[in-house]
Write a protein that holds these residues in place. Structure first.
Motif, PDB file in Angstrom:
ATOM      1  N   ILE A   1       0.781  -1.304  -0.121  1.00 43.01           N
ATOM      2  CA  ILE A   1       0.198  -0.099   0.036  1.00 43.01           C
ATOM      3  C   ILE A   1       0.918   1.172   0.016  1.00 43.01           C
ATOM      4  CG2 ILE A   1      -1.576   1.415   1.327  1.00 43.01           C
ATOM      5  CD1 ILE A   1      -2.823  -1.223   2.324  1.00 43.01           C
TER       6      ILE A   1
ATOM      7  N   PRO B   1      -6.138   1.087  -2.358  1.00 39.30           N
ATOM      8  CA  PRO B   1      -6.224  -0.055  -2.056  1.00 39.30           C
ATOM      9  C   PRO B   1      -7.545  -0.543  -1.683  1.00 39.30           C
ATOM     10  CG  PRO B   1      -5.791   1.486  -0.369  1.00 39.30           C
ATOM     11  CD  PRO B   1      -5.753   2.182  -1.546  1.00 39.30           C
TER      12      PRO B   1
ATOM     13  N   SER C   1     -10.496  -1.546   0.105  1.00 44.38           N
ATOM     14  CA  SER C   1     -11.239  -1.294   1.471  1.00 44.38           C
ATOM     15  C   SER C   1     -12.628  -1.786   1.805  1.00 44.38           C
ATOM     16  CB  SER C   1     -11.221   0.386   1.374  1.00 44.38           C
ATOM     17  OG  SER C   1      -9.896   0.992   1.267  1.00 44.38           O
ATOM     18  N   GLU C   2     -12.948  -1.939   2.892  1.00 44.41           N
ATOM     19  CA  GLU C   2     -14.084  -2.217   3.311  1.00 44.41           C
ATOM     20  C   GLU C   2     -14.587  -1.606   4.643  1.00 44.41           C
ATOM     21  OE1 GLU C   2     -13.922  -6.585   5.417  1.00 44.41           O
ATOM     22  OE2 GLU C   2     -12.476  -6.506   3.496  1.00 44.41           O
ATOM     23  N   GLU C   3     -15.900  -1.818   4.941  1.00 44.16           N
ATOM     24  CA  GLU C   3     -16.274  -1.410   6.373  1.00 44.16           C
ATOM     25  C   GLU C   3     -16.088  -2.519   7.403  1.00 44.16           C
ATOM     26  OE1 GLU C   3     -20.252   0.381   8.569  1.00 44.16           O
ATOM     27  OE2 GLU C   3     -20.201   0.757   6.301  1.00 44.16           O
TER      28      GLU C   3
ATOM     29  N   PHE D   1     -13.926   2.642   7.119  1.00 37.53           N
ATOM     30  CA  PHE D   1     -14.030   2.106   5.714  1.00 37.53           C
ATOM     31  C   PHE D   1     -12.411   2.395   5.076  1.00 37.53           C
ATOM     32  CE2 PHE D   1     -14.400   2.391   0.998  1.00 37.53           C
ATOM     33  CZ  PHE D   1     -15.160   1.344   0.829  1.00 37.53           C
ATOM     34  N   ALA D   2     -11.786   1.143   5.339  1.00 35.39           N
ATOM     35  CA  ALA D   2     -10.578   1.059   4.982  1.00 35.39           C
ATOM     36  C   ALA D   2     -10.029  -0.372   4.866  1.00 35.39           C
ATOM     37  CB  ALA D   2      -9.641   1.864   6.015  1.00 35.39           C
ATOM     38  N   PRO D   3      -8.815  -0.720   4.554  1.00 39.04           N
ATOM     39  CA  PRO D   3      -8.451  -2.090   4.607  1.00 39.04           C
ATOM     40  C   PRO D   3      -8.232  -2.565   6.291  1.00 39.04           C
ATOM     41  CG  PRO D   3      -7.141  -0.937   2.888  1.00 39.04           C
ATOM     42  CD  PRO D   3      -7.995  -0.067   3.898  1.00 39.04           C
ATOM     43  N   PRO D   4      -8.882  -3.566   6.552  1.00 41.40           N
ATOM     44  CA  PRO D   4      -8.827  -3.878   8.097  1.00 41.40           C
ATOM     45  C   PRO D   4      -7.606  -4.060   8.477  1.00 41.40           C
ATOM     46  CG  PRO D   4     -10.776  -5.095   7.085  1.00 41.40           C
ATOM     47  CD  PRO D   4      -9.830  -4.350   5.826  1.00 41.40           C
TER      48      PRO D   4
ATOM     49  N   VAL E   1      -4.702  -3.022   7.709  1.00 43.48           N
ATOM     50  CA  VAL E   1      -3.873  -1.744   7.870  1.00 43.48           C
ATOM     51  C   VAL E   1      -4.019  -1.143   9.129  1.00 43.48           C
ATOM     52  CG1 VAL E   1      -3.526   0.735   7.085  1.00 43.48           C
ATOM     53  CG2 VAL E   1      -3.992  -1.032   5.410  1.00 43.48           C
TER      54      VAL E   1
ATOM     55  N   PHE F   1      -4.036   6.961   5.029  1.00 43.18           N
ATOM     56  CA  PHE F   1      -5.570   7.126   5.136  1.00 43.18           C
ATOM     57  C   PHE F   1      -6.321   8.177   5.687  1.00 43.18           C
ATOM     58  CE2 PHE F   1      -4.269   2.815   4.141  1.00 43.18           C
ATOM     59  CZ  PHE F   1      -5.089   2.381   3.314  1.00 43.18           C
TER      60      PHE F   1
END
Length: 430
Positions: free
Chosen positions: A274, A283, A285-287, A323-326, A328, A404
């Protein structure tokens, strides 16, 4: 008109022109005043010397100057002065300039009498100040002409450089076409050899940077494949060994540690990838629930405190969502926890989960103000001889947080511990 350097040059020349104009006006005015006084003094001295020569031969009967410009008066203890104006009798010896009445009065006192010469300076003033006005006008026009010519010459030199600066500001190294990314070819026709050389150097730099960007992209793609492949093999092999019912308990614990280390390594690889493509591909991402990630990292960090009188606890009931890559967030929290657990020999490590932040407090050795200033730099360590830490964790955490839009702040007191606050904007909070 382009902004930046050309504007500053224009202001500099305007200021220079105004200052030069003021110098011309005041200089010509001062020279005119001094010259006018010198001419009047010379005229009065000539008339006075002529009168005293006549007075030496004729005495009190010597005729006084009486012209349109100069009128003389004489007074002595023997012969009273006839019609001497009262305002000249109180004047001191020498030439007295009465600018308001446009007169100059010469007073010469000798043993046998006093000579008063009153000169009307209106005509002299008109002539001198008229000449001064002409000189000032000529000087201002000269200043204007010289300033305009030098400004245009300087502007012609600066504008190509300013265009180069604008092109560099719009330069996107991620574009593959160097000519489209840094369109400086039109400057090759500029007559300035320096500008042509600078343009060519920028083209060369753009080409080298484009090569660097392409190599970075190739490395990112290759590293993503080459580093994940052996980790996949390790994970599959450990899963197969764990499925063997004859595996002893201590072997299972070792395999589980290998699996956790493999997952942590995958998370670190994701974080590096990243950061490597920062500003490029976004990247995935998800919640996710921040609390779940933090609790998982806390459990991973507990073995670091084995044998230490340190309590690791989690406080706070908030459960924010991001809301991001967990992973990270997991890498950031993992680095903060590793630092806290590594440098805390007794006391506690408290992880507080708030609606918009995760706070890690410890009672460890703390950091000085000097160490805090360098804490986010890669490989920086306050004690280079200490075997604890490599000085890279906080740098990774800081760069990921910045990537982020999160804020990572450190507060520390030597001997009393450190507080690391990771603040973010949650999607929702419960």
């Amino acid at each position: 008109m382009p902004q930046g350097l050309p504007r500053r040059i224009r202001y500099a020349f305007v200021t220079q022109g105004l200052l030069a104009s003021l110098v011309v006006v005041f200089g010509v005015g001062l020279v005119t005043l001094v010259t006018r006084d010198a001419l009047v003094r010379q005229q009065l001295d000539v008339e006075a010397e002529a009168y005293w020569q006549r007075h030496a031969g004729q005495g009190a009967l010597a005729p006084l100057p009486a012209t349109a410009a100069i009128r003389g008066y004489y007074g002595s203890p023997v012969v009273a002065g006839a019609g001497i104006p009262a305002y000249v009798q109180s004047l001191p010896d020498g030439v007295n300039h009465l600018y308001q009445s446009q007169r100059a009065v010469l007073v010469e006192r000798r043993s046998d009498g006093t000579l008063y010469l009153v000169a009307e300076t209106r005509d002299v003033d008109r002539l001198m100040w008229g000449s001064a006005a002409a000189l000032i006008l000529f000087g201002l026009l000269a200043v204007l002409a010289i300033t305009t010519m030098t400004y245009r010459k300087s502007r012609g030199i600066v504008l190509p450089i300013n265009r180069l600066a604008e092109e560099v500001a719009r330069w996107d190294p991620s574009q593959g076409d160097v000519a489209a990314s840094l369109a400086t070819s039109d400057l090759s026709e500029d007559r300035s050899r320096e500008v042509r050389a600078l343009s060519a150097a920028l083209h060369g730099l753009a080409g080298r940077v484009a090569d660097f960007v392409q190599r970075e992209r190739d490395f990112t793609r290759d590293a993503s494949h080459e580093l994940r492949t052996p980790l996949t093999v390790v994970r599959v092999a450990s899963d197969m060994m764990l499925s063997d019912p004859s595996m002893p308990e201590h072997g299972r614990r070792s395999l589980q540690r290998i699996q956790r280390a493999g997952r942590d390594m995958e998370d670190v690889i994701d974080a590096f990838l990243i950061l490597a493509r920062e500003g490029g591909v976004a990247p995935v991402s998800e919640e996710f629930d921040v609390r779940e990630v933090v609790l998982e990292e806390v459990e991973k960090a507990r073995p670091l405190l084995a044998g230490k009188p340190v309590e690791l606890r989690v406080s706070g009931e908030a459960s924010p969502h991001l809301f991001a890559p967990p992973r990270v967030l997991g890498v950031v929290v993992c680095n903060l926890l590793q630092n806290a657990c590594t440098f805390t020999e007794s006391g506690s490590v408290d992880v507080a989960i708030e609606a918009d932040a995760v706070i890690v407090r410890d009672t460890g050795i703390g950091m000085s103000a000097e160490t805090l200033r360098h804490a986010h730099e890669p490989f920086y360590r306050a004690d280079t001889f200490s075997p604890l830490g490599k000085g890279f964790g906080l740098s990774i955490a800081s760069r990921l947080a910045h990537r982020f839009g999160w804020q990572l702040a450190l507060e520390s007191v030597p001997g009393r511990g450190t507080t690391a606050t990771l603040r973010f904007v949650p999607v929702t909070a419960s």
